[in-house]
Write an enzyme that holds these catalytic residues in place. Structure first.
Site, PDB file in Angstrom:
ATOM      1  N   SER A  23     -19.163 -13.807 -14.816  1.00 24.47           N
ATOM      2  CA  SER A  23     -18.261 -14.206 -16.463  1.00 24.47           C
ATOM      3  C   SER A  23     -18.597 -15.395 -16.559  1.00 24.47           C
ATOM      4  O   SER A  23     -17.655 -16.330 -16.438  1.00 24.47           O
ATOM      5  CB  SER A  23     -16.651 -13.641 -15.856  1.00 24.47           C
ATOM      6  OG  SER A  23     -16.721 -12.294 -16.112  1.00 24.47           O
ATOM      7  N   LEU A  27     -13.854 -19.786 -14.700  1.00 21.63           N
ATOM      8  CA  LEU A  27     -14.379 -20.765 -13.939  1.00 21.63           C
ATOM      9  C   LEU A  27     -14.415 -20.294 -12.456  1.00 21.63           C
ATOM     10  O   LEU A  27     -15.268 -20.593 -11.556  1.00 21.63           O
ATOM     11  CB  LEU A  27     -13.782 -22.163 -14.006  1.00 21.63           C
ATOM     12  CG  LEU A  27     -13.710 -22.805 -15.240  1.00 21.63           C
ATOM     13  CD1 LEU A  27     -12.750 -23.917 -15.295  1.00 21.63           C
ATOM     14  CD2 LEU A  27     -15.032 -22.890 -15.818  1.00 21.63           C
ATOM     15  N   SER A  29     -14.748 -17.152 -11.485  1.00 16.88           N
ATOM     16  CA  SER A  29     -15.851 -16.366 -11.291  1.00 16.88           C
ATOM     17  C   SER A  29     -17.103 -17.082 -10.812  1.00 16.88           C
ATOM     18  O   SER A  29     -18.045 -16.562  -9.873  1.00 16.88           O
ATOM     19  CB  SER A  29     -16.077 -15.519 -12.510  1.00 16.88           C
ATOM     20  OG  SER A  29     -17.343 -15.104 -12.523  1.00 16.88           O
ATOM     21  N   GLU A 175     -10.676  -7.969 -26.110  1.00 19.56           N
ATOM     22  CA  GLU A 175     -10.402  -8.074 -24.766  1.00 19.56           C
ATOM     23  C   GLU A 175      -8.853  -7.464 -24.310  1.00 19.56           C
ATOM     24  O   GLU A 175      -8.493  -7.798 -23.407  1.00 19.56           O
ATOM     25  CB  GLU A 175     -10.597  -9.485 -24.169  1.00 19.56           C
ATOM     26  CG  GLU A 175     -12.166  -9.825 -24.282  1.00 19.56           C
ATOM     27  CD  GLU A 175     -12.894  -9.883 -23.418  1.00 19.56           C
ATOM     28  OE1 GLU A 175     -12.511  -9.877 -22.066  1.00 19.56           O
ATOM     29  OE2 GLU A 175     -13.893  -9.475 -23.608  1.00 19.56           O
ATOM     30  N   HIS A 246      -9.371 -16.210 -21.481  1.00 16.24           N
ATOM     31  CA  HIS A 246      -8.381 -15.391 -22.264  1.00 16.24           C
ATOM     32  C   HIS A 246      -7.206 -16.013 -22.775  1.00 16.24           C
ATOM     33  O   HIS A 246      -6.839 -16.764 -21.804  1.00 16.24           O
ATOM     34  CB  HIS A 246      -7.672 -14.163 -21.456  1.00 16.24           C
ATOM     35  CG  HIS A 246      -8.921 -12.970 -21.161  1.00 16.24           C
ATOM     36  ND1 HIS A 246      -8.964 -12.511 -19.952  1.00 16.24           N
ATOM     37  CD2 HIS A 246      -9.779 -12.400 -22.144  1.00 16.24           C
ATOM     38  CE1 HIS A 246     -10.043 -11.584 -19.997  1.00 16.24           C
ATOM     39  NE2 HIS A 246     -10.532 -11.616 -21.103  1.00 16.24           N
ATOM     40  N   CYS A 367      -3.265 -10.693 -14.932  1.00 16.44           N
ATOM     41  CA  CYS A 367      -4.288  -9.763 -15.473  1.00 16.44           C
ATOM     42  C   CYS A 367      -4.411  -8.392 -14.860  1.00 16.44           C
ATOM     43  O   CYS A 367      -4.956  -7.499 -15.319  1.00 16.44           O
ATOM     44  CB  CYS A 367      -5.522 -10.463 -14.884  1.00 16.44           C
ATOM     45  SG  CYS A 367      -5.671 -12.170 -15.398  1.00 16.44           S
TER      46      CYS A 367
HETATM   47  O1  SUG Z   1     -12.937 -10.721 -17.542  1.00 10.54           O
HETATM   48  N1  SUG Z   1     -13.144 -11.500 -13.999  1.00 10.54           N
HETATM   49  C1  SUG Z   1     -12.604 -11.060 -15.061  1.00 10.54           C
HETATM   50  C2  SUG Z   1     -11.225 -11.502 -15.036  1.00 10.54           C
HETATM   51  C3  SUG Z   1     -10.322 -10.970 -15.897  1.00 10.54           C
HETATM   52  C4  SUG Z   1      -9.026 -11.731 -15.880  1.00 10.54           C
HETATM   53  N2  SUG Z   1      -8.068 -10.973 -16.846  1.00 10.54           N
HETATM   54  C5  SUG Z   1      -7.323 -11.568 -17.760  1.00 10.54           C
HETATM   55  N3  SUG Z   1      -7.075 -12.954 -17.857  1.00 10.54           N
HETATM   56  N4  SUG Z   1      -6.343 -10.877 -18.310  1.00 10.54           N
HETATM   57  C6  SUG Z   1     -13.265 -11.493 -16.348  1.00 10.54           C
HETATM   58  O2  SUG Z   1     -13.743 -12.820 -16.522  1.00 10.54           O
HETATM   59  C7  SUG Z   1     -15.433 -11.476 -12.827  1.00 10.54           C
HETATM   60  C8  SUG Z   1     -16.488 -10.558 -11.992  1.00 10.54           C
HETATM   61  C9  SUG Z   1     -17.518 -11.042 -10.978  1.00 10.54           C
HETATM   62  O3  SUG Z   1     -17.818 -12.427 -11.303  1.00 10.54           O
HETATM   63  O4  SUG Z   1     -17.907 -10.688 -10.088  1.00 10.54           O
HETATM   64  C10 SUG Z   1     -14.627 -11.150 -13.833  1.00 10.54           C
HETATM   65  O5  SUG Z   1     -15.238 -10.006 -14.554  1.00 10.54           O
END
Ligand code: SUG
Length: 444
Positions: A23, A27, A29, A175, A246, A367
């Protein structure tokens, strides 16, 4: 007004939970890419959080993980042979697509859908639109299964309208509830729907990181749901550039209170004015703003102060903030959080939960849950097998302990044994949650 409560539906964390760095703009991720994860600890942390919320008296539901690796997606890319061969060939020829097909990202249920409570919907039903999540490949694979899960949890079409996702095109990038805040005097009362977007459909976006929600997607959701008193607001461009992928990374609201960082919105004053205008005659909004001087954006993002659950515990007057332990570990965030307890503002208490496994992918307590305001009659129309009780919690804990690995590196995702393990786990889960055979494509 029909009284209602705010229920939570959390994504049960799946057996392939990993740190694949999928993603951009998130950051955590990127920072944790390649680290080993602990799927068993992750799912147990999620279950503990669910249990806490249920114990506090809020209805708590469980949304099942999706099947991963997602073989139908890999087959659609032209990989053939047995399922094990498909996995192997995809990892050899198209590793980034293979990694996307393995992500346990449906755990972040705040992105599952946008929800309009019945008190705010023109037709008096609760409306759901699963998010198309088109900005990131791994997340774009979620919406069809998410719709199946929402159909299973909210089966009564007289009370619930579960729509299809918006068309999967960048112009309508959506989203879900991560970019929606519902404000009102009390649950069950009509309220204001704040829909936050990052770019316009036809804008030549030049930001450092993607803006994941278009204004047109937010407008379409409001129109489709018949959502009353919608207020649209642009996310701060600098906030996105700083890692706010987000809006719920820097803003959370509940009842009459909007709690946010001063960089959350491009035009903060206009947002406040419009919310006030939309709320006229219903309630007086309370704005709790944290300044960059007290909490620089980088601290807000790494500690996830705003990605907390802001809840009303039954019987308590003031709101409670359920923060990740990372908030407690950051001196500035901790100081802001603790200042509430001593104040007489709308937030009266703070609690901390350990969701570190999810946090390392940028997913905090907020989340992991989809909020759904439900009247008593609507609660009665939900699927009781998906509601967390002490018995279901115990069964899911035993299930996770039996099926989940305690260590998984991104390289392990290519292990063909993981496919079988995950399918065995999900097969058993369909029984536990009363989902019926055929809930997952692999069961057909
Ligand atoms: O969409 N992370 C998700 C985290 C979502 C958080 N949700 C909210 N803020 N509501 C995203 O970025 C990372 C997966 C990875 O890197 O393996 C990931 O998808």
């Amino acid at each position: 007004m029909t009284p209602a409560v705010e229920a939570n539906a959390d994504g049960l964390i799946g057996p392939t939970h990993s740190y694949a760095g999928l993603s951009p703009g998130n950051l955590a991720s990127s920072l944790n890419k390649g680290e080993a994860s602990n799927p068993r600890a992750a799912v147990l942390q999620g279950l503990e959080k669910m249990r806490l919320l249920a114990d506090l008296g809020l209805p708590q539901y469980v949304l099942p993980p999706h099947e991963r690796p997602f073989i139908p997606f890999l087959r659609s890319l032209g990989f053939t042979g047995s399922d094990a061969q498909v996995v192997e060939r995809a990892w050899t020829d198209a590793p980034s697509f293979a990694a996307a097909a393995c992500s346990a990202s449906p755990m972040w249920a705040a992105n599952a859908a946008t929800v309009t409570p019945s008190a705010d919907a023109a037709d008096g039903r609760v409306h759901f639109t699963p998010a198309n999540l088109v900005t990131n490949l791994h997340r774009s694979l979620e919406h069809a299964q998410t719709k199946r899960a929402l159909d299973a949890l909210f089966p009564d079409p007289d009370r619930f309208a579960v729509h299809d996702a918006l068309p999967s095109v960048g112009h309508l990038a959506d989203e879900g509830a991560a970019n929606h805040v519902h404000l009102c005097a009390e649950h069950g009362a009509p309220g204001v729907n704040l829909l936050v977007w990052g770019r316009e459909a036809h804008e030549g976006w030049t930001g450092r990181y993607p803006a994941r929600q278009t204004r047109e997607a937010s407008e379409t959701l409001a129109r489709r749901h018949g959502a009353q008193r919608a207020v649209l607001a642009r996310q701060g461009r600098d906030a996105i550039a700083g890692g706010t992928f987000h809006n719920d990374v820097v803003c959370v609201g509940a009842l009459d209170t909007l709690f946010f960082h001063d960089m959350a919105f491009e035009d903060r004053a206009a947002v406040e004015t419009e919310i006030r205008r939309a709320a006229e005659g219903l309630f007086e909004p309370v704005f709790v703003e944290v300044s960059s001087a007290d909490l620089p954006l980088a601290d807000a993002i790494s500690s996830y102060l705003f990605n907390s659950m802001l809840i009303q515990i039954p019987g308590e007057d003031r709101l409670t903030l359920i923060c990740p332990t990372e908030t407690r570990d950051n001196a500035r965030s901790h100081a802001v959080a603790e200042s509430f307890a001593g104040s007489n503002g709308p937030i009266g208490a703070v609690r901390y939960v350990d969701v570190r496994q999810s946090m390392r992918n940028g997913g905090g307590p907020a989340c992991l849950r989809l909020r759904v305001v439900l009247t008593e009659a609507e609660q009665a129309a939900t699927n009781p097998a998906m509601r967390l009780t002490p018995d279901l919690h115990a069964r899911l804990t035993a299930w996770a302990e039996a099926h989940y690995r305690d260590r998984l590196t991104p390289a392990d995702l290519a292990d063909p044994a993981l496919l079988d393990e995950s399918r065995r786990a999900l097969d058993e889960l369909t029984g536990i949650l009363g989902l019926g055979a055929g809930f997952y494509p692999f069961q057909h």
